[in-house]
Design an enzyme around this catalytic site. Structure first.
Site, PDB file in Angstrom:
ATOM      1  N   ARG A 135       0.835  -1.193   0.000  1.00 45.69           N
ATOM      2  CA  ARG A 135       0.000   0.000   0.000  1.00 45.69           C
ATOM      3  C   ARG A 135       0.876   1.251   0.000  1.00 45.69           C
ATOM      4  O   ARG A 135       0.545   2.254  -0.622  1.00 45.69           O
ATOM      5  CB  ARG A 135      -0.954  -0.003   1.188  1.00 45.69           C
ATOM      6  N   ARG A 141      14.001  -5.634   5.005  1.00 41.99           N
ATOM      7  CA  ARG A 141      12.981  -6.612   5.397  1.00 41.99           C
ATOM      8  C   ARG A 141      11.717  -6.518   4.542  1.00 41.99           C
ATOM      9  O   ARG A 141      10.634  -6.949   4.949  1.00 41.99           O
ATOM     10  CB  ARG A 141      12.610  -6.465   6.873  1.00 41.99           C
ATOM     11  N   GLY A 174      -5.098   3.353   7.691  1.00 39.31           N
ATOM     12  CA  GLY A 174      -5.354   1.924   7.632  1.00 39.31           C
ATOM     13  C   GLY A 174      -6.831   1.623   7.598  1.00 39.31           C
ATOM     14  O   GLY A 174      -7.675   2.499   7.393  1.00 39.31           O
ATOM     15  N   GLU A 191      -8.735  -1.890  15.552  1.00 44.09           N
ATOM     16  CA  GLU A 191      -7.549  -2.028  14.696  1.00 44.09           C
ATOM     17  C   GLU A 191      -6.399  -2.464  15.590  1.00 44.09           C
ATOM     18  O   GLU A 191      -6.625  -2.884  16.723  1.00 44.09           O
ATOM     19  CB  GLU A 191      -7.269  -0.746  13.923  1.00 44.09           C
ATOM     20  N   MET A 192      -5.148  -2.358  15.135  1.00 46.40           N
ATOM     21  CA  MET A 192      -4.058  -2.993  15.883  1.00 46.40           C
ATOM     22  C   MET A 192      -2.798  -2.139  16.052  1.00 46.40           C
ATOM     23  O   MET A 192      -1.786  -2.654  16.515  1.00 46.40           O
ATOM     24  CB  MET A 192      -3.671  -4.317  15.210  1.00 46.40           C
ATOM     25  N   SER A 206     -13.504  -1.202   6.902  1.00 44.61           N
ATOM     26  CA  SER A 206     -13.463  -2.204   5.828  1.00 44.61           C
ATOM     27  C   SER A 206     -14.359  -3.405   6.105  1.00 44.61           C
ATOM     28  O   SER A 206     -14.694  -4.151   5.188  1.00 44.61           O
ATOM     29  CB  SER A 206     -12.033  -2.693   5.616  1.00 44.61           C
ATOM     30  N   ASP A 207     -14.732  -3.594   7.382  1.00 48.60           N
ATOM     31  CA  ASP A 207     -15.527  -4.762   7.761  1.00 48.60           C
ATOM     32  C   ASP A 207     -16.542  -4.370   8.831  1.00 48.60           C
ATOM     33  O   ASP A 207     -16.210  -3.616   9.754  1.00 48.60           O
ATOM     34  CB  ASP A 207     -14.631  -5.867   8.341  1.00 48.60           C
TER      35      ASP A 207
END
Length: 236
Positions: free
Chosen positions: A24, A43, A89, A179-180, A203-204
């Site tokens: 993204r 990474r 996000g 969220e996280m 989104s959900d």
């Protein structure tokens, strides 16, 4: 360069947009920034710097969860002298009061996580946005005729859980979605005296299993990305 970001000093802008997903970040750099250049890919976490309406902006991924955003945001703030991070996000809604595609401007993030306690001796289980960028986002959304709902968010360590009920902490602090990462970002910014905001697109809808389909995501996330970019250049 820092431990986890290989950009040279001066290659990252004072304001950084931070999605979770490296792809993204790549999409934003290639479609919204001018003269975007890849400055770090350690990474597989991509960081780009370019210009938006003539102002220098960086975009790079945070990864998922507090340990990951904790590392990347800390190194951006301390090793690259970043002033402001805007996390962008998606989130899942605990209630049908929210709809898919809704945009949330996070006022406070509540969490059961021990991240802030053991990292910075911050005992609170709810941490607010840091600095003026939250207000800038609200003002910019109005100018863009966008609705960005100021809200509390549940920042969770857990994606999959046995108990399907809304977690107690989300009820306690009136968090309609989950969220996280926001809690970890806000904790770092609070400790370091930096600016931090989080803009999310729903989104959900967890109770109904409604979600944004994969082919809708680019279009669905465009208003949030543009809101973040317009807000970012105002903070410079």
């Amino acid at each position: 360069m820092s431990v986890h970001i290989s950009a040279k000093k001066g290659e990252i802008a004072k304001v950084v947009l931070q999605p979770g997903d490296p792809l993204r970040a790549k999409y934003i750099a290639e479609n919204f920034l001018e003269n975007a250049r890849l400055v770090s890919q350690t990474r597989g976490i991509f960081y780009y710097t370019g210009t938006y309406k003539g102002r220098e902006i960086s975009v790079g991924a945070s990864g998922m969860g507090f340990p990951s955003i904790g590392i990347y945001s800390f190194e951006l703030y301390t090793e690259y002298d970043v002033d402001t991070i805007i996390r962008i996000g998606t989130c899942g809604a605990y209630t049908t009061d929210l709809k898919v595609f809704d945009i949330l401007n996070v006022e406070n993030a509540a969490s059961e996580s021990t991240y802030a306690k053991f990292a910075w001796e911050i005992e609170e289980e709810i941490i607010s946005h840091q600095g003026n960028i939250f207000n800038t986002i609200n003002e910019t959304a109005k100018e863009m005729s966008l609705t960005a709902k100021a809200t509390n968010i549940h920042s969770s360590d857990i994606f999959y859980r046995k108990d399907p009920a809304v977690p107690a902490i989300a009820t306690k602090y009136n968090c309609p979605a989950v969220e996280m990462e926001a809690f970890g970002l806000f904790a770092n910014a609070k400790h370091l005296g930096k600016n931090a905001a989080t803009i999310l697109t729903v989104s959900d809808i967890i109770p109904t299993h409604e979600n944004i389909s994969a082919d809708q995501r680019e279009k669905a996330l465009k208003p949030m990305i543009e809101l973040a970019l317009e807000s970012a250049i105002k903070s410079l």
